[in-house]
Design an enzyme around this catalytic site. Structure first.
Site, PDB file in Angstrom:
ATOM      1  N   HIS A 117       0.896  -1.207  -0.483  1.00 24.42           N
ATOM      2  CA  HIS A 117       0.078   0.340   0.305  1.00 24.42           C
ATOM      3  C   HIS A 117       1.161   1.255  -0.115  1.00 24.42           C
ATOM      4  CE1 HIS A 117      -2.606   2.907   1.887  1.00 24.42           C
ATOM      5  NE2 HIS A 117      -3.974   2.003   1.401  1.00 24.42           N
ATOM      6  N   GLN A 154      -4.061  -5.701   6.876  1.00 23.48           N
ATOM      7  CA  GLN A 154      -5.675  -6.460   6.067  1.00 23.48           C
ATOM      8  C   GLN A 154      -5.302  -7.451   6.826  1.00 23.48           C
ATOM      9  OE1 GLN A 154      -7.851  -5.515   4.155  1.00 23.48           O
ATOM     10  NE2 GLN A 154      -6.528  -3.681   3.359  1.00 23.48           N
ATOM     11  N   ASP A 163       3.377  -4.750   8.681  1.00 23.15           N
ATOM     12  CA  ASP A 163       1.944  -3.969   8.161  1.00 23.15           C
ATOM     13  C   ASP A 163       0.879  -5.093   8.015  1.00 23.15           C
ATOM     14  OD1 ASP A 163      -0.591  -2.728   6.834  1.00 23.15           O
ATOM     15  OD2 ASP A 163       0.621  -2.064   5.140  1.00 23.15           O
ATOM     16  N   LYS A 188     -10.530  -0.772  10.548  1.00 15.16           N
ATOM     17  CA  LYS A 188     -10.603  -2.144   9.393  1.00 15.16           C
ATOM     18  C   LYS A 188     -11.499  -3.089  10.279  1.00 15.16           C
ATOM     19  CE  LYS A 188      -7.116  -0.797   6.210  1.00 15.16           C
ATOM     20  NZ  LYS A 188      -8.157   0.069   4.816  1.00 15.16           N
ATOM     21  N   CYS A 222      -4.761   2.508  -3.741  1.00 12.82           N
ATOM     22  CA  CYS A 222      -3.169   2.528  -2.934  1.00 12.82           C
ATOM     23  C   CYS A 222      -1.921   2.004  -3.221  1.00 12.82           C
ATOM     24  CB  CYS A 222      -3.447   3.169  -1.718  1.00 12.82           C
ATOM     25  SG  CYS A 222      -4.745   4.600  -1.292  1.00 12.82           S
TER      26      CYS A 222
HETATM   27  N1  7TS Z   1      -1.535  -1.108   4.820  1.00 13.72           N
HETATM   28  C1  7TS Z   1      -2.435  -1.441   4.408  1.00 13.72           C
HETATM   29  C2  7TS Z   1      -2.138  -3.045   3.933  1.00 13.72           C
HETATM   30  C3  7TS Z   1      -3.499  -1.152   3.332  1.00 13.72           C
HETATM   31  O1  7TS Z   1      -4.719  -1.785   3.012  1.00 13.72           O
HETATM   32  C4  7TS Z   1      -4.279   0.014   4.756  1.00 13.72           C
HETATM   33  C5  7TS Z   1      -5.918   0.738   3.893  1.00 13.72           C
HETATM   34  C6  7TS Z   1      -3.396   0.923   4.566  1.00 13.72           C
HETATM   35  C7  7TS Z   1      -1.895  -0.054   5.242  1.00 13.72           C
HETATM   36  C8  7TS Z   1      -3.642   2.171   5.607  1.00 13.72           C
HETATM   37  O2  7TS Z   1      -4.357   2.126   6.730  1.00 13.72           O
HETATM   38  P1  7TS Z   1      -4.686   3.533   7.261  1.00 13.72           P
HETATM   39  O3  7TS Z   1      -5.891   2.833   8.045  1.00 13.72           O
HETATM   40  O4  7TS Z   1      -3.893   3.893   8.129  1.00 13.72           O
HETATM   41  O5  7TS Z   1      -5.730   3.969   6.332  1.00 13.72           O
HETATM   42  N2  7TS Z   1      -6.638   0.294   2.886  1.00 13.72           N
HETATM   43  C9  7TS Z   1      -7.903   0.855   2.030  1.00 13.72           C
HETATM   44  C10 7TS Z   1      -7.795   0.075   1.612  1.00 13.72           C
HETATM   45  O6  7TS Z   1      -7.295  -0.383   0.840  1.00 13.72           O
HETATM   46  N3  7TS Z   1      -8.802   1.103   1.268  1.00 13.72           N
HETATM   47  O7  7TS Z   1      -9.024   2.022   1.598  1.00 13.72           O
HETATM   48  C11 7TS Z   1      -8.013   1.619   2.520  1.00 13.72           C
END
Ligand code: 7TS
Length: 402
Positions: A120, A200, A197, A223, A361
């Site tokens: 990401h 997911q 990370d 999430k 992203c």
């Molecule tokens: N890493 C992964 C693998 C992600 O899927 C996401 C967010 C992030 C980091 C960032 O997370 P945040 O909570 O700090 O924003 N992924 C997604 C997505 O797949 N669609 O919208 C956000």
């Protein structure tokens, strides 16, 4: 799990979009939040709102205890050794930025780090920002045609210049579950620490940071059926204690004079300013909720949905699914013929189906796949097989329109 009882906890799932019942399949972006979590937010505002860690008065102590109870829940949830290894952040993005900045401070021009092609942007850009001050070389682990990392290529990257590995546990586009335990073991053989990370992964599978032997592990509450604006950075004490603070401010200090400031103990050294104690307390309720249902039950239900959706989508002419690993989570990225992902997303929305479209992203991954975007459906514990059928029938219907 009784999915129909579970769904009653989510008023949003009763909404109609364009006159049709909502089918919410954008859970990899953000999951919905059950009543018990929202009630905790209300309770915090109605009964326990005061600044944490500073007050001698009762309400402040209650707020502090509720926030710190979540730290212990998170510790248990990921099997960390100690609550001093659990740092609250605004989310995965901030957690990675913290490590890139604070661990990054120990890196020098000429040092090299390893990322993967399926990261990401939040696990790419923070490392590039570091390059403003020092030139680091970034290596990228490639994938095969199933969307799995090439472990031989990964191991071949290790030389004495490699200082850090930062990689995702599960791809937000391909759904691939990476063999992180094995990859950490390889990195450790070369004395290299690893950040995983888990944005997911943590909502969908049992995480044991000690078993993985991860040096850092991070994830986001929103999430995981929790509120937005809260995340976690787990770090091994030995790593965190040698890192400089990420931000300066209140509550992260030992003693301040204009000549010299000393820093607080872990984890507070990395938590400057008033934290989102309401959100953190509510995240504790979300963890209780996940544990009450059982993460293994959630995982097997989502696997059922993934298998059904995959086989139904494959019936559609011109269907291309990106990510066909055997070790896959409830995420399906696809394109049909030459239908643009955005067009498919807009028409699915008209049929009540919420999916994400575009590059997710993960532009370097899109480039590797040779596309500009995909349509992505992603599942959560409250999705049903009926919803999967409605979704796949809607995709088939849109495909026929073109
Ligand atoms: N890493 C992964 C693998 C992600 O899927 C996401 C967010 C992030 C980091 C960032 O997370 P945040 O909570 O700090 O924003 N992924 C997604 C997505 O797949 N669609 O919208 C956000």
């Amino acid at each position: 799990m009784n999915i129909y009882e579970i769904r009653e906890q989510y008023p949003i799932l009763d909404r109609k979009i364009e006159g049709r019942p909502l089918v919410y399949l954008d859970n990899a972006a953000t999951s919905q939040t059950p009543r018990c979590v929202v009630e905790t937010i209300n309770d915090m505002y109605y009964k326990h709102k005061a600044n944490v860690h500073r007050g001698v008065h009762t309400i402040s102590q209650e707020a502090t205890n509720l926030m710190e109870a979540t730290r212990e829940k998170v510790r248990r949830f990921i099997n960390a050794k100690s609550t001093s290894e659990i740092i609250f952040t605004r989310g995965t993005t901030e957690a990675i930025n913290l490590v890139a900045s604070s661990f990054g401070d120990t890196l020098y021009t000429g040092d090299e780090i390893i990322l993967t092609v399926m990261e990401h942007h939040s696990n790419i850009v923070p490392w590039q920002l570091l390059q403003r001050n020092k030139r680091l070389k970034i290596h990228v682990v490639p994938i095969n045609s199933n969307g799995e990392l090439d472990l031989n290529a990964y191991e071949d990257l290790f030389t004495e210049n490699i200082r850090f590995v930062s990689m995702t546990h599960v791809s937000n586009v391909l759904g691939t579950i990476n063999p992180v335990k094995q990859m950490i073991e390889i990195a450790h053989r070369y004395g290299v620490p690893v950040l995983v990370d888990g944005a997911q992964a943590a909502p969908h599978m049992k995480i044991d940071v000690q078993d993985l032997d991860a040096d850092f592990y991070c994830f986001s509450s929103h999430k995981m059926y929790g509120p937005a604006g809260v995340g976690v950075l787990y770090g091994k004490e030995k790593q965190l204690s040698r890192m400089v603070p990420y931000q300066g401010g209140g509550e992260m200090i030992g003693n301040v004079t204009f000549e010299k400031t000393t820093f607080a103990e872990l984890p507070y050294k990395f938590e400057a300013g008033t934290p989102d104690f309401v959100g953190i307390a509510a995240f504790g309720a979300a963890i209780d909720y996940i544990e009450g249902l059982g993460i293994d039950n959630i995982a097997s239900h989502e696997q059922l949905l993934l298998d059904a959706a995959t086989s139904q989508l494959m019936e559609i002419e011109g269907m291309r699914i990106f990510g066909t690993s055997e070790h896959k989570e409830g995420v399906i990225s696809f394109l049909v013929g030459d239908i643009n992902s955005y067009d498919m997303g807009v028409l699915l929305d008209k049929l009540g189906i919420a999916v994400r479209t575009g590059h997710h992203c993960a532009q370097p991954l899109m480039k590797r796949l040779g596309v500009t975007g995909t349509v992505r459906a992603s599942f959560a514990l409250y999705n049903t097989l009926e919803e999967v059928t409605r979704f796949t029938q809607a995709v088939a219907r849109v495909a026929k329109m073109f």
